[in-house]
Scaffold this motif. Structure first.
Motif, short mmCIF file in Angstrom:
data_model
loop_
_atom_site.label_atom_id
_atom_site.label_comp_id
_atom_site.label_asym_id
_atom_site.label_seq_id
_atom_site.Cartn_x
_atom_site.Cartn_y
_atom_site.Cartn_z
N SER A 153 9.65 6.39 -61.19
CA SER A 153 8.88 6.37 -59.94
C SER A 153 9.74 6.34 -58.69
CB SER A 153 7.93 5.16 -59.94
OG SER A 153 6.99 5.25 -60.98
N ASN A 154 10.77 5.48 -58.67
CA ASN A 154 11.55 5.35 -57.44
C ASN A 154 12.71 6.32 -57.35
OD1 ASN A 154 13.04 4.18 -59.47
ND2 ASN A 154 13.58 2.33 -58.34
N VAL A 155 12.80 7.23 -58.31
CA VAL A 155 13.85 8.26 -58.28
C VAL A 155 13.25 9.65 -58.13
CG1 VAL A 155 15.73 9.34 -59.57
CG2 VAL A 155 15.43 6.85 -59.66
N HIS A 156 12.18 9.92 -58.86
CA HIS A 156 11.64 11.29 -58.92
C HIS A 156 10.32 11.46 -58.18
CE1 HIS A 156 14.04 10.70 -62.70
NE2 HIS A 156 14.59 11.82 -62.27
N GLY A 157 9.91 10.46 -57.42
CA GLY A 157 8.63 10.57 -56.72
C GLY A 157 8.55 11.76 -55.77
N TRP A 158 9.69 12.16 -55.20
CA TRP A 158 9.67 13.27 -54.24
C TRP A 158 9.21 14.57 -54.90
CZ3 TRP A 158 12.92 17.73 -53.76
CH2 TRP A 158 12.65 18.48 -52.62
N TYR A 159 9.43 14.71 -56.20
CA TYR A 159 8.99 15.93 -56.87
C TYR A 159 7.49 16.13 -56.69
CZ TYR A 159 13.52 15.91 -59.33
OH TYR A 159 14.86 15.93 -59.64
N TRP A 171 9.17 14.43 -69.69
CA TRP A 171 9.23 15.55 -68.75
C TRP A 171 8.18 16.61 -69.02
CZ3 TRP A 171 11.31 15.23 -64.24
CH2 TRP A 171 12.39 14.37 -64.03
N SER A 172 7.83 16.82 -70.29
CA SER A 172 6.82 17.83 -70.60
C SER A 172 5.50 17.50 -69.90
CB SER A 172 6.59 17.92 -72.11
OG SER A 172 7.76 18.33 -72.77
N GLY A 173 5.09 16.25 -69.99
CA GLY A 173 3.86 15.84 -69.32
C GLY A 173 3.98 15.92 -67.80
N TYR A 174 5.16 15.58 -67.28
CA TYR A 174 5.33 15.58 -65.82
C TYR A 174 5.38 16.99 -65.25
CZ TYR A 174 6.92 14.09 -61.21
OH TYR A 174 7.02 13.87 -59.86
N TYR A 175 5.93 17.94 -66.00
CA TYR A 175 5.89 19.33 -65.54
C TYR A 175 4.43 19.79 -65.38
CZ TYR A 175 10.89 19.55 -66.63
OH TYR A 175 12.25 19.33 -66.67
N GLY A 176 3.60 19.38 -66.33
CA GLY A 176 2.18 19.68 -66.20
C GLY A 176 1.59 19.01 -64.98
N ALA A 177 2.02 17.77 -64.70
CA ALA A 177 1.54 17.05 -63.52
C ALA A 177 1.91 17.78 -62.23
CB ALA A 177 2.12 15.63 -63.52
N LEU A 178 3.12 18.31 -62.17
CA LEU A 178 3.56 19.04 -60.97
C LEU A 178 2.75 20.32 -60.79
CD1 LEU A 178 7.44 18.59 -61.19
CD2 LEU A 178 5.82 17.31 -59.79
N ALA A 179 2.50 21.02 -61.89
CA ALA A 179 1.67 22.23 -61.80
C ALA A 179 0.28 21.89 -61.31
CB ALA A 179 1.62 22.92 -63.16
N LEU A 180 -0.28 20.80 -61.80
CA LEU A 180 -1.60 20.37 -61.37
C LEU A 180 -1.60 19.97 -59.90
CD1 LEU A 180 -4.53 19.70 -62.10
CD2 LEU A 180 -3.76 17.43 -62.82
N ALA A 181 -0.54 19.30 -59.44
CA ALA A 181 -0.44 18.89 -58.04
C ALA A 181 -0.42 20.11 -57.12
CB ALA A 181 0.81 18.04 -57.83
N VAL A 182 0.36 21.12 -57.51
CA VAL A 182 0.40 22.35 -56.71
C VAL A 182 -0.99 22.97 -56.63
CG1 VAL A 182 1.29 24.71 -56.62
CG2 VAL A 182 2.83 22.83 -57.20
N TYR A 183 -1.66 23.04 -57.76
CA TYR A 183 -2.97 23.69 -57.78
C TYR A 183 -4.01 22.92 -56.98
CZ TYR A 183 -7.36 25.67 -59.31
OH TYR A 183 -8.61 26.25 -59.30
N LEU A 184 -4.06 21.61 -57.15
CA LEU A 184 -5.07 20.81 -56.45
C LEU A 184 -4.92 20.91 -54.94
CD1 LEU A 184 -5.16 17.56 -58.62
CD2 LEU A 184 -6.89 19.37 -58.51
N MET A 185 -3.68 20.85 -54.45
CA MET A 185 -3.49 20.95 -53.00
C MET A 185 -3.78 22.37 -52.51
SD MET A 185 -2.79 17.96 -51.92
CE MET A 185 -2.11 18.15 -50.28
N ALA A 186 -3.45 23.37 -53.31
CA ALA A 186 -3.69 24.76 -52.91
C ALA A 186 -5.18 25.07 -52.87
CB ALA A 186 -2.97 25.71 -53.87
N ILE A 187 -5.92 24.65 -53.90
CA ILE A 187 -7.34 25.00 -53.96
C ILE A 187 -8.15 24.16 -52.99
CG2 ILE A 187 -8.04 23.36 -55.75
CD1 ILE A 187 -9.11 27.06 -55.41
N SER A 188 -7.61 23.04 -52.51
CA SER A 188 -8.36 22.19 -51.58
C SER A 188 -8.68 22.92 -50.28
CB SER A 188 -7.58 20.91 -51.29
OG SER A 188 -6.36 21.19 -50.63
#
Length: 822
Positions: free
Chosen positions: A357-363, A404-421
């Motif tokens: 959390s305190n290292v990779h949150g910026w991703y 990391w596999s789960g977090y890569y999915g999380a990043l893809a979801l974050a991109v999509y949610l902000m884009a579709i908003s």
């Protein structure tokens, strides 16, 4: 190095903004600048591999990427040569003999058009301070909305928490459906025409921190949120006739969420203007309220473009649009309102094999930023089933995988949610807001309840039907968003007849994108300040002694509804606790504010931390903090066929060179005896399987010397009670084996929580022979008590809490610590 990278952001954007109108040069600058910042991802990764994980060769790879930055930086500046293609140096006779010829064949206007095309129109006009102030105020007001929305769950949760069941105050979550009132013509007309008044009234959610009584504080937050929801719905609806103005509102709303996430990271997952914050626990409420007043004045200074709620449009479906809004707001709130939420979804213990959390949150922030930019500049790319499929795949990876596999999915979801908003909110604003936002927030509320029910199934009606089904929540969320996407796609043939993109003034985007850059910069600064040092030292290293504690922290809300991290920190520090188990510690849900108390405690106290089973594991939480390195940890969900899940952590610590196992455990409730019996057998066998010195820090729900107690303290587990004569316990217990226990104390909680802090001191054996002798020691010798003056000074508990103690904390039950020697 960090300063160099951060300062490159304004340099790069400034060069593009102020460069001559040379489309070719601008194109190459974009490519090289993108490569520069893209290189930061592997750069940071390999730096962490070197600095934290000590991976051989990682620093060499890091160095290659570091030098790549230099090459790309020089390359970026070298592109300036292209700006001199049409530059001519003329030597002429100033007396008039020379006859130079103007060879320029391309007009400046044409070149400016090419520059505007290359930069997406972002730098089409000059900078105006007034416009920048407008945009900043809009974004801050969006931040205020998300601050109030995310605070409601916390202040509502306080009441069922103390009632141990439904309290009735849960009805306040329905305050978000206030946009339904816009369907009543007089109310709708009044709200639209008097937006300044209603937006001002929404600030009651910030003023709430001045209210001492928890009930009235909840009333203030609920009222403020109802005003905020109806005000934003009216604003979006009235501005929907002007595409550029609508886009500024949507960007303010979405960047406000990102700003909220940045602020929460800087304040260790607490929002500084929440009503559970005040000056004593790090709140900036007065400052936040002052800025909010200024922001509302600026946000509402322009008259509404429509005097009433926009009429229903024939194209599309308001119902489908409302489903999309409900799913979108829930997804943004539950997953993106804190940068550590999705990281903790994929966390599975030590050794570290995924994001921290305190290292990779910026991703997460970077992904949100990219998504928002894509949603604004490339809406056609976002409004497609392909993009929806990518977002759904990201949601599946987040739900099903760890590390990391789960977090890569999380990043893809974050991109999509902000884009579709961007298109989803824009589409909803053009329809009847009473339906799209009123019904949308109703759907959001049902999702919030669903989100609570999956873990609180033992306390709510119908809970067993959705028990432990976070996967159902994720599926439902994506189906709701998909309904909104379907409505958008069904309108695409109509939209193609009118080229909307040409009619939108994109002047404001440079300010919004500038704010996005500033927020990323601020996050990186906070990230740098919070980067872990991993140089933690125990309190009594010379004595080979460590103090272990167990504390049920009641979700970090004290008796008066204030966030309790600071008060917890003070007691843990003053009691010189080296290893502590925290129970009821999982706060990464909407109803708890998506918080993580362990981050603040670990970083402030200088301790390693294992969060325990994540928020998608459906427990109330178990966490471990340690001054000693955590070499390995595994998470367990103990058998619970009827009641709530029982979380456990089994960790191996390096304590002065000796491996010591620590178990942190929260058993099931008193109402489920079969659950507790099965859990007792499971944990006893788990503890018995360890041949190492061990400590159990637990919440057992049993009477001393009776029932399940005799399975925990048995030959199966090999564990001994820290003090079997302590008859007053019911929940918290400390057990041990293979260690030399020297002291035990119970410290009153004051008003921090509903459970005391129990602590015990142990001396670690220095060799295998001493360890074997401690395992073989007889019970009579192990339980021999002595007076305080008979033990070394370094083994004693702090005298600070004797007698009346301090701040409501004192040694109680025995009125003093107990000491042992053998």
């Amino acid at each position: 190095m960090i300063s160099y990278i951060v300062l490159t952001i304004p340099w790069t954007t400034g060069c593009i903004a102020l460069s001559p109108p040379n489309a070719k040069a601008i194109k190459y600058r974009k490519y090289v600048g993108g490569a520069f910042f893209g290189t930061l991802v592997p750069l940071v990764y390999f730096f962490i591999q070197h600095k934290i994980h000590r991976v051989p060769g990682a620093y060499t790879i890091y160095a290659f990427f570091e030098w790549s930055l230099i090459v790309l930086d020089v390359g970026f500046d070298a592109i300036t040569a292209l700006d001199f293609d049409s530059f001519e140096v003329v030597v002429r006779d100033v007396k008039g003999a020379s006859k130079g010829v103007n060879k320029s064949s391309v007009s400046t206007a044409v070149l400016e058009k090419e520059k505007e095309k290359a930069t997406g129109g972002i730098y089409a006009a000059g900078f105006r301070f007034g416009n920048a102030l407008d945009i900043a105020a809009d974004v801050y007001h969006g931040y205020v909305f998300w601050s109030i929305l995310t605070s409601l769950g916390v202040v509502v949760w306080y009441f069922p928490l103390w009632h141990m069941g439904i309290s009735g105050y849960e009805a306040f979550i329905m305050t978000t459906v206030s946009p339904f009132l816009l369907a009543i013509r007089p109310i709708g007309s009044f709200v639209v025409k008097n937006q300044r008044i209603t937006h001002f009234l929404s600030l009651a959610g910030l003023v709430a921190y001045l209210v001492e009584d928890p009930v009235y504080r909840l009333f203030a937050v609920g009222f403020g949120l109802s005003m905020a929801c109806i005000s934003w719905a009216a604003t979006l609806s009235s501005d929907s006739v002007h595409p550029a103005r609508l886009e500024t509102r949507i960007l303010a709303f979405t960047i406000g969420l990102l700003m909220s996430s940045v602020a929460k990271f800087a304040w260790y997952t607490n929002n500084p203007i929440w009503p559970i914050m005040h000056a004593e626990n790090g709140g900036w409420n007065a400052t936040g309220l002052f800025l909010a007043v200024l922001a509302v004045l600026r946000f509402t200074r322009r008259a509404p473009l429509q005097g009433a709620v926009a009429p229903e449009k024939k194209s599309g479906s308001s119902f489908l649009s409302s489903l999309g809004i409900g799913g979108l707001v829930f997804a943004l709130h539950s997953l993106l309102s804190d940068t550590s939420t999705m990281i903790l979804w994929v966390w599975d213990g030590y050794p570290i094999r995924g994001p921290v959390s305190n290292v990779h949150g910026w991703y997460t922030i970077a992904a949100m930023t990219v998504g928002l930019i894509v949603g604004v500049t490339r809406p056609g790319l976002v409004i497609s089933w392909t993009a929806f499929g990518v977002g759904s795949l990201g949601a599946a990876f987040l739900t099903l995988y760890h590390q990391w596999s789960g977090y890569y999915g999380a990043l893809a979801l974050a991109v999509y949610l902000m884009a579709i908003s961007v298109p989803l909110i824009g589409n909803a604003a053009k329809k009847n807001p009473a339906v799209t936002f009123g019904f949308g927030f109703l759907i959001y509320n049902f999702m919030v309840l669903f989100h609570v029910w999956v873990v609180a199934y033992a306390f709510v009606p119908g809970g067993p039907l959705v028990r432990e089904h976070t996967d159902w929540i994720m599926i439902t969320t994506m189906i709701l968003i998909g309904a909104g996407v379907f409505d958008l796609i069904s309108q695409q043939p109509i939209a193609k007849k009118v080229n909307v993109r040409r009619t939108v003034n994109t002047n404001h985007r440079k300010y919004h994108f500038g704010i996005l850059g500033a927020l990323n910069f601020l996050f990186l600064v906070a990230n740098f300040l919070r980067f872990p040092t991993y140089d933690y030292k125990p309190y009594h290293e010379k004595d080979r002694l460590f103090t272990a504690g167990i504390w049920t922290i009641h979700f970090s809300l004290d008796n008066d509804m204030w966030s309790s991290e600071y008060r917890m920190r003070d007691l843990i520090k003053e009691m010189e606790v080296d290893v502590i188990g925290l129970l009821e510690s999982d706060l990464q849900r909407v109803i708890m504010g998506n918080r993580d108390t362990t981050q603040f405690l670990a970083e402030d106290l200088g301790m390693y931390v294992d969060y325990g089973p994540g928020p998608n594991k459906h427990t109330w939480g178990a966490a471990l903090l340690s001054k000693f390195p955590i070499l390995n940890s595994t998470h367990h969900l103990l058998p619970s066929p009827v009641g709530e899940l029982a979380p456990a952590i089994h960790a191996t610590l390096d304590v002065y060179g000796t491996l010591v196992d620590v178990f942190v455990f929260h058993s099931g409730q008193e109402e489920d005896p079969e659950d507790r019996r099965l859990q007792t057998e499971y944990l006893s066998k788990l503890m018995g399987s360890s041949p190492r010195p061990s400590v159990l820090l637990s919440y057992l729900v049993t009477t001393p010397l009776k029932g399940n107690y005799n399975t925990y303290v048995s030959e199966v587990s090999g564990m001994h009670d820290v003090d079997k004569t302590d008859w007053d316990r019911w929940c918290e217990y400390i057990l041990f084996k293979g260690l030399r226990r020297t002291g035990y104390a119970r410290v009153s909680r004051s008003t921090i929580t509903d459970t005391e802090l129990q602590v015990a001191k142990f001396v670690v054996p220095s060799n295998a022979e001493e360890t074997a002798s401690l395992f073989a020691l007889g019970q009579d010798k192990r339980d021999r008590r002595v007076k305080e003056e008979e033990v070394p000074e370094g083994w004693r508990f702090p005298a600070l809490f004797r007698g009346e103690g301090v701040r409501g904390h004192r040694y109680h039950v025995f009125d003093e610590p107990r000491y042992y020697n053998f």
